[in-house]
Design a protein around this motif. Sequence first.
Motif, mmCIF file in Angstrom:
data_model
loop_
_atom_site.group_PDB
_atom_site.id
_atom_site.type_symbol
_atom_site.label_atom_id
_atom_site.label_comp_id
_atom_site.label_asym_id
_atom_site.label_seq_id
_atom_site.Cartn_x
_atom_site.Cartn_y
_atom_site.Cartn_z
ATOM 1 N N ASP A 290 40.383 31.119 65.629
ATOM 2 C CA ASP A 290 39.689 30.394 66.070
ATOM 3 C C ASP A 290 38.747 31.974 67.151
ATOM 4 O O ASP A 290 38.454 32.773 67.606
ATOM 5 C CB ASP A 290 40.981 30.544 68.095
ATOM 6 C CG ASP A 290 39.617 30.125 68.894
ATOM 7 O OD1 ASP A 290 38.780 29.929 69.391
ATOM 8 O OD2 ASP A 290 40.534 30.007 70.518
ATOM 9 N N TRP A 291 37.378 31.140 66.114
ATOM 10 C CA TRP A 291 36.315 31.997 66.581
ATOM 11 C C TRP A 291 35.515 32.512 67.670
ATOM 12 O O TRP A 291 34.720 31.602 67.979
ATOM 13 C CB TRP A 291 35.342 31.403 65.965
ATOM 14 C CG TRP A 291 35.388 31.739 63.974
ATOM 15 C CD1 TRP A 291 36.332 30.644 63.003
ATOM 16 C CD2 TRP A 291 35.180 33.156 63.538
ATOM 17 N NE1 TRP A 291 36.483 31.184 61.998
ATOM 18 C CE2 TRP A 291 36.046 32.684 61.876
ATOM 19 C CE3 TRP A 291 35.092 34.096 63.347
ATOM 20 C CZ2 TRP A 291 36.259 33.596 61.253
ATOM 21 C CZ3 TRP A 291 34.594 34.793 62.386
ATOM 22 C CH2 TRP A 291 36.081 35.377 61.155
ATOM 23 N N LYS A 292 36.377 32.564 68.752
ATOM 24 C CA LYS A 292 35.737 33.204 70.368
ATOM 25 C C LYS A 292 34.554 34.154 70.642
ATOM 26 O O LYS A 292 35.147 35.180 69.156
ATOM 27 C CB LYS A 292 36.491 32.895 71.068
ATOM 28 C CG LYS A 292 37.390 31.623 71.794
ATOM 29 C CD LYS A 292 38.540 31.930 72.486
ATOM 30 C CE LYS A 292 39.799 31.171 73.000
ATOM 31 N NZ LYS A 292 40.415 31.381 74.250
ATOM 32 N N ASP A 293 33.469 33.808 70.853
ATOM 33 C CA ASP A 293 32.885 35.220 71.213
ATOM 34 C C ASP A 293 33.201 35.909 71.451
ATOM 35 O O ASP A 293 33.689 35.910 71.984
ATOM 36 C CB ASP A 293 31.271 34.116 71.510
ATOM 37 C CG ASP A 293 30.454 34.121 70.698
ATOM 38 O OD1 ASP A 293 30.641 33.416 69.826
ATOM 39 O OD2 ASP A 293 29.603 32.720 71.943
ATOM 40 N N ASN A 294 32.755 37.157 70.558
ATOM 41 C CA ASN A 294 33.646 38.145 71.385
ATOM 42 C C ASN A 294 32.084 39.657 70.740
ATOM 43 O O ASN A 294 32.509 40.506 70.077
ATOM 44 C CB ASN A 294 34.856 38.606 70.263
ATOM 45 C CG ASN A 294 35.789 40.463 71.118
ATOM 46 O OD1 ASN A 294 34.483 41.370 71.741
ATOM 47 N ND2 ASN A 294 36.654 40.475 71.665
ATOM 48 N N PHE B 299 40.222 38.915 66.556
ATOM 49 C CA PHE B 299 41.645 37.749 66.726
ATOM 50 C C PHE B 299 42.473 38.531 66.574
ATOM 51 O O PHE B 299 42.899 39.130 65.525
ATOM 52 C CB PHE B 299 40.742 36.847 65.115
ATOM 53 C CG PHE B 299 41.711 35.331 65.364
ATOM 54 C CD1 PHE B 299 41.811 34.774 66.073
ATOM 55 C CD2 PHE B 299 42.598 35.372 64.336
ATOM 56 C CE1 PHE B 299 42.153 34.014 66.119
ATOM 57 C CE2 PHE B 299 43.376 34.232 63.591
ATOM 58 C CZ PHE B 299 43.574 33.203 64.955
ATOM 59 N N VAL C 57 35.633 39.538 65.881
ATOM 60 C CA VAL C 57 36.272 39.155 67.192
ATOM 61 C C VAL C 57 36.981 39.337 67.759
ATOM 62 O O VAL C 57 37.067 38.517 69.051
ATOM 63 C CB VAL C 57 35.510 37.288 67.286
ATOM 64 C CG1 VAL C 57 34.241 36.559 66.342
ATOM 65 C CG2 VAL C 57 36.421 36.409 66.217
#
Length: 476
Positions: A364-368, A351, A349
């Motif tokens: 921080d597992w934000k969508d990518n 990071f 993602v």
Amino acid sequence: MGKIVDMFGEYPLKRLTLRASILILFVIIFISCKDKIHTVQQKPVHQAPAAQVTHLEWTKNANIYEVNIRQFSPEGTLKAFEEQIPRLKDLGVDILWLMPVNPIGEKNRKGTLGSYYSIKDYLAVNPEYGTLIDMKSLVATAHTMNMHVIIDWVANHTSWDNDLLKEHPEFYKRDSTGKILSPFDWSDVLQLDYENRDLWEYMIGAMKFWIEATAIDGFRCDVAGMVPTEFWNKARADLDKVKPVFMLAEAEQPELLTEAFDADYGWELYHIMNGIAQGKKKVKNIDAYFQKIDTVIPAGAYKMYFTSNHDENSWNGTEFERLGDAARTFAVLTATVPGIPLIYNGQEVAFNHRLQFFEKDSIDWKDNPEYTGLYKTLLELKKNNEALWNGGFGGSFTKLMTSADTAIYAFAREKGSNIIVAIFNLTPTQKQFKITTANYVGEYMDAFSGEIIKLKKKESMLLNPWEYRIYIKDSL
């Protein structure tokens, strides 16, 4: 018979005529082969001894995904990670490498939580992560999805409060005054002494415990080069009698790959990639590396290639700090050259944060979708193309010459009818060039767009800064 004198001395005319004929024939052969000689650079014939390790079938097209349990989730537990295994299966992950799951020493620990590699008990699970039952469940879940699990093993040193220090003080290395030594500046751990053969039996017994108790599939062995090769050879033989395992050495010492380990680290290529991205090294350094590597490592052994891992991320910077705009490019390179690729958790993602080593610092597992899609494509590419498989399971590796070899790195991998052509612009400027070999002309599919293209000899190509192309023919 007449004679003639030249720089070679005095020759009969008949002999000169024969000499001239041979010379002319040589020139004709040279001219006809010139294009091939100057356009294809084959790797040298392998000179190192063959590995005696038998690689397991499930490793033939596998990748490795490194899991930092502490930082993987806010909970930092085995249960919380287990919930994410289906997502990783969908990504295409094969082997889950769990960083040490053992309890961490408290005496002389660094920071609040201590180093993952300061082992207090070889036969227990860190209570911060969960229980042995949780560990069994995690492995079982992975196995139901046809994934495999290896755990980090720290054979070189223990924490100061490991019970071994009381029960077996003779297991520790000491100086001339009897003081127990710490390796380097690792003041939170104590060095074990492998001159003591009883330590060998203890350590191998502890490794067997994890295979028998949790059904893990192998080990990633920390600082493996600091422990005698003979120990690892015995450990591998003994472990395989319990269950055939996969072994990864944190080392770059070829002798470890002969009998003990399936794979080791590709640090040298890692540093070359960093150097190219930072303008300190050249494409020719990659050429030199691959020209050398097969003369060094045992035939069939795996090299593990990566753009990040727990050490590099925490201590030397994220892949974006070190590689900048070339981060994607080198991710693609490590997935297509001969070797087994590694992904460190969060890379899928993008990071971009240095995880703290001794403190809680969750990913921080934000969508990518862009980066997740990139890694999913790369792992599928590896799995579905025999030419890209690991070690002796994979195909040949041929450097392709171009009209811009100081900037462009191109190669072909081939096994049977399966061919991969990979082309990289390893500079921050746009490059126009031609591939000057005819060996791999024909119709291919672009691995990323799905578009059908035709490669033609000496056709002009244009790549933007750090751009790459991967072309496929006849995948599975």
